[in-house]
Scaffold this motif. Structure first.
Motif, PDB file in Angstrom:
ATOM      1  N   LEU A  39     -90.803  44.825   8.577  1.00  0.00           N
ATOM      2  CA  LEU A  39     -89.369  44.806   8.865  1.00  0.00           C
ATOM      3  C   LEU A  39     -88.998  43.541   9.645  1.00  0.00           C
ATOM      4  N   ALA A  40     -89.811  43.210  10.652  1.00  0.00           N
ATOM      5  CA  ALA A  40     -89.567  41.981  11.413  1.00  0.00           C
ATOM      6  C   ALA A  40     -89.709  40.757  10.518  1.00  0.00           C
ATOM      7  N   LEU A  41     -90.694  40.793   9.614  1.00  0.00           N
ATOM      8  CA  LEU A  41     -90.870  39.682   8.673  1.00  0.00           C
ATOM      9  C   LEU A  41     -89.663  39.546   7.754  1.00  0.00           C
ATOM     10  N   ALA A  42     -89.159  40.674   7.239  1.00  0.00           N
ATOM     11  CA  ALA A  42     -88.005  40.625   6.347  1.00  0.00           C
ATOM     12  C   ALA A  42     -86.778  40.062   7.056  1.00  0.00           C
ATOM     13  N   ALA A  43     -86.562  40.510   8.294  1.00  0.00           N
ATOM     14  CA  ALA A  43     -85.415  40.006   9.049  1.00  0.00           C
ATOM     15  C   ALA A  43     -85.528  38.512   9.297  1.00  0.00           C
ATOM     16  N   ALA A  44     -86.717  38.051   9.633  1.00  0.00           N
ATOM     17  CA  ALA A  44     -86.919  36.615   9.869  1.00  0.00           C
ATOM     18  C   ALA A  44     -86.718  35.818   8.590  1.00  0.00           C
ATOM     19  N   THR A  45     -87.216  36.333   7.479  1.00  0.00           N
ATOM     20  CA  THR A  45     -87.075  35.626   6.203  1.00  0.00           C
ATOM     21  C   THR A  45     -85.614  35.566   5.780  1.00  0.00           C
ATOM     22  N   ALA A  46     -84.865  36.652   6.023  1.00  0.00           N
ATOM     23  CA  ALA A  46     -83.436  36.652   5.710  1.00  0.00           C
ATOM     24  C   ALA A  46     -82.693  35.591   6.511  1.00  0.00           C
ATOM     25  N   PHE A  47     -83.185  35.295   7.709  1.00  0.00           N
ATOM     26  CA  PHE A  47     -82.564  34.254   8.540  1.00  0.00           C
ATOM     27  C   PHE A  47     -83.017  32.859   8.118  1.00  0.00           C
ATOM     28  N   PRO A  50     -82.266  31.082   3.839  1.00  0.00           N
ATOM     29  CA  PRO A  50     -81.024  30.380   3.494  1.00  0.00           C
ATOM     30  C   PRO A  50     -80.878  29.031   4.176  1.00  0.00           C
ATOM     31  N   ARG A  51     -81.444  28.915   5.367  1.00  0.00           N
ATOM     32  CA  ARG A  51     -81.353  27.644   6.092  1.00  0.00           C
ATOM     33  C   ARG A  51     -82.290  26.592   5.507  1.00  0.00           C
ATOM     34  N   LEU A  52     -83.187  27.034   4.639  1.00  0.00           N
ATOM     35  CA  LEU A  52     -84.043  26.105   3.896  1.00  0.00           C
ATOM     36  C   LEU A  52     -83.561  25.936   2.456  1.00  0.00           C
ATOM     37  N   GLY A  53     -82.367  26.472   2.186  1.00  0.00           N
ATOM     38  CA  GLY A  53     -81.819  26.372   0.837  1.00  0.00           C
ATOM     39  C   GLY A  53     -82.506  27.283  -0.156  1.00  0.00           C
ATOM     40  N   ARG A  54     -83.039  28.396   0.326  1.00  0.00           N
ATOM     41  CA  ARG A  54     -83.807  29.312  -0.532  1.00  0.00           C
ATOM     42  C   ARG A  54     -83.125  30.669  -0.640  1.00  0.00           C
ATOM     43  N   THR A  55     -83.462  31.388  -1.701  1.00  0.00           N
ATOM     44  CA  THR A  55     -83.057  32.774  -1.868  1.00  0.00           C
ATOM     45  C   THR A  55     -84.207  33.671  -1.435  1.00  0.00           C
ATOM     46  N   ALA A  56     -83.886  34.707  -0.683  1.00  0.00           N
ATOM     47  CA  ALA A  56     -84.919  35.638  -0.215  1.00  0.00           C
ATOM     48  C   ALA A  56     -84.549  37.057  -0.613  1.00  0.00           C
ATOM     49  N   GLY A  57     -85.514  37.764  -1.179  1.00  0.00           N
ATOM     50  CA  GLY A  57     -85.317  39.148  -1.561  1.00  0.00           C
ATOM     51  C   GLY A  57     -86.375  40.043  -0.968  1.00  0.00           C
ATOM     52  N   LEU A  58     -86.417  41.291  -1.405  1.00  0.00           N
ATOM     53  CA  LEU A  58     -87.339  42.268  -0.824  1.00  0.00           C
ATOM     54  C   LEU A  58     -87.757  43.268  -1.894  1.00  0.00           C
ATOM     55  N   VAL A  59     -88.997  43.694  -1.791  1.00  0.00           N
ATOM     56  CA  VAL A  59     -89.499  44.776  -2.638  1.00  0.00           C
ATOM     57  C   VAL A  59     -90.216  45.783  -1.751  1.00  0.00           C
ATOM     58  N   ALA A  77     -84.485  49.771   0.937  1.00  0.00           N
ATOM     59  CA  ALA A  77     -83.749  48.944  -0.017  1.00  0.00           C
ATOM     60  C   ALA A  77     -82.283  48.792   0.398  1.00  0.00           C
ATOM     61  N   ARG A  78     -81.663  49.881   0.868  1.00  0.00           N
ATOM     62  CA  ARG A  78     -80.271  49.800   1.323  1.00  0.00           C
ATOM     63  C   ARG A  78     -80.144  48.879   2.524  1.00  0.00           C
ATOM     64  N   TRP A  79     -81.094  49.013   3.461  1.00  0.00           N
ATOM     65  CA  TRP A  79     -81.054  48.125   4.635  1.00  0.00           C
ATOM     66  C   TRP A  79     -81.148  46.666   4.205  1.00  0.00           C
ATOM     67  N   ALA A  80     -82.072  46.374   3.299  1.00  0.00           N
ATOM     68  CA  ALA A  80     -82.280  44.992   2.864  1.00  0.00           C
ATOM     69  C   ALA A  80     -81.036  44.412   2.214  1.00  0.00           C
ATOM     70  N   THR A  81     -80.391  45.204   1.373  1.00  0.00           N
ATOM     71  CA  THR A  81     -79.167  44.738   0.722  1.00  0.00           C
ATOM     72  C   THR A  81     -78.093  44.448   1.755  1.00  0.00           C
ATOM     73  N   GLY A  82     -77.938  45.355   2.717  1.00  0.00           N
ATOM     74  CA  GLY A  82     -76.960  45.146   3.768  1.00  0.00           C
ATOM     75  C   GLY A  82     -77.289  43.969   4.672  1.00  0.00           C
ATOM     76  N   TYR A  83     -78.554  43.600   4.749  1.00  0.00           N
ATOM     77  CA  TYR A  83     -78.991  42.500   5.604  1.00  0.00           C
ATOM     78  C   TYR A  83     -78.877  41.150   4.896  1.00  0.00           C
ATOM     79  N   GLY A  84     -78.444  41.182   3.636  1.00  0.00           N
ATOM     80  CA  GLY A  84     -78.232  39.939   2.909  1.00  0.00           C
ATOM     81  C   GLY A  84     -79.372  39.492   2.032  1.00  0.00           C
TER      82      GLY A  84
END
Length: 329
Positions: A39-47, A50-59, A77-84
């Motif tokens: 979860l911490a990794l996903a939140a960090a990647t979501a941040f 985008p600042r590296l010009g990349r798209t980040a998703g989750l499975v 999955a719902r949390w991830a979508t809401g987190y961008g």
């Protein structure tokens, strides 16, 4: 402006470092169970992404092994979508009937599903939340199995997963940091009861063995175990290169390997070359053990007319006219 909390900063720096050099022509996907680490990794990647010009998703993978597992996967999955994060996918897998114990079967099913999702979305990398504590536990489990340097090198920070780069950005980050990051970011991690189930060897190491070592030797033991894995991984890379060169030099014109060529090699190089050759012949890596390689080595160094060596994958190797060959050669 409030200072960024150190645990959050450490995880973001780790993600940024891991993504350096990764192609930007596709999304990066985070494998997330909903636990604190992923979860911490996903939140960090979501941040960071985008600042590296990349798209980040989750499975997220539902193993179907616990009541309510489908609902938990849907919640992640719902949390991830809401987190961008996008794309986001929850996948159900079947664990029963797979080889190995419950842990191995679940891991195999999980990685198969992760690779399939990554390929479907054209992902350029798949990130997992394994931490420094996970690495230390893996080293201890490898020691208990009597594993050699390859096993003690534990989890590499990067490996190929069926054509998809699998990255482990948090191998230098402690589990306490991921939990602290979740608290700072107001994330609610899920605690998997399997992680404290004493029927699993890793759970016993996590709850009993590693804490006992920390009490006896101090908290630095966790980082020291993880550092041992890094050092052995570097040594393994050199030995693997030497073994590849030795394997190429031992091949014979009629197929197989020269016994004399193999006998001239240092034992550590020879056994690695034999291990690589067995995999090349089709022996599954997961089933290829020390005893198989030792039996091949005995055909070279302790020859007394013994019969074929049987390898996983229904393979047979024999010594014939100064060569090691498959039984059908």
């Amino acid at each position: 402006m409030a200072a960024l909390a150190p645990p959050v900063a450490a995880i973001r720096v780790a993600v940024r470092s891991a993504l350096t050099g990764v192609p930007a022509d596709g999304p990066v996907l985070v494998a997330c169970s909903g636990g604190a680490d992923s979860l911490a990794l996903a939140a960090a990647t979501a941040f960071v992404a985008p600042r590296l010009g990349r798209t980040a998703g989750l499975v997220t993978v539902d193993h179907g092994l616990q009541p309510g597992s489908a609902e938990r996967a849907a919640e992640v999955a719902r949390w991830a979508t809401g987190y961008g994060l996008a794309p986001v996918e929850a996948v159900r897998v079947t664990v029963a009937g797979r080889p190995g114990g419950p842990e191995a079967a679940a891991r195999l099913a999980r990685y198969e599903a992760l690779a399939q999702v990554a390929r479907r979305h054209g992902a350029v990398a798949l990130l997992t939340g394994h931490t420094r504590d996970d690495q230390a536990e893996t080293v201890l489990l490898a020691l208990a199995r009597g594993a050699g340097p390859r096993g003690l090198a534990a989890m590499p920070p990067r490996r190929d997963l069926d054509g998809v780069p699998l990255l482990r950005p948090l191998l230098a980050v402690g589990r306490e940091q991921t939990r602290a990051a979740c608290a700072v970011l107001d994330l609610k991690p899920w605690d998997d009861p399997h992680n404290v189930d004493p029927s699993y060897a890793r759970s016993r190491v996590r709850s009993d063995v590693l804490p006992a070592l920390v009490r006896a030797l101090g908290p630095a033991v966790v980082d020291n175990l993880a550092r041992t894995a890094r050092q052995l991984a570097a040594d393994n890379a050199v030995l693997d290169d030497l073994a590849a060169t030795a394997l190429a030099g031992s091949r014979t014109a009629g197929g197989g390997l020269s016994v004399d060529g193999l006998a001239a090699l240092a034992p550590a190089v020879r056994t690695r070359a034999l291990h690589a050759w067995a995999r090349e012949l089709g022996a599954p890596s997961a089933a290829l053990s020390h005893r198989h390689v030792a039996a091949l080595d005995a055909l070279v160094t302790a020859w007394h007319g013994q019969g074929a060596v049987h390898l996983p994958g229904a393979l047979c190797v024999v010594r014939r006219e100064g060569r090691l060959v498959t039984a059908t050669s």
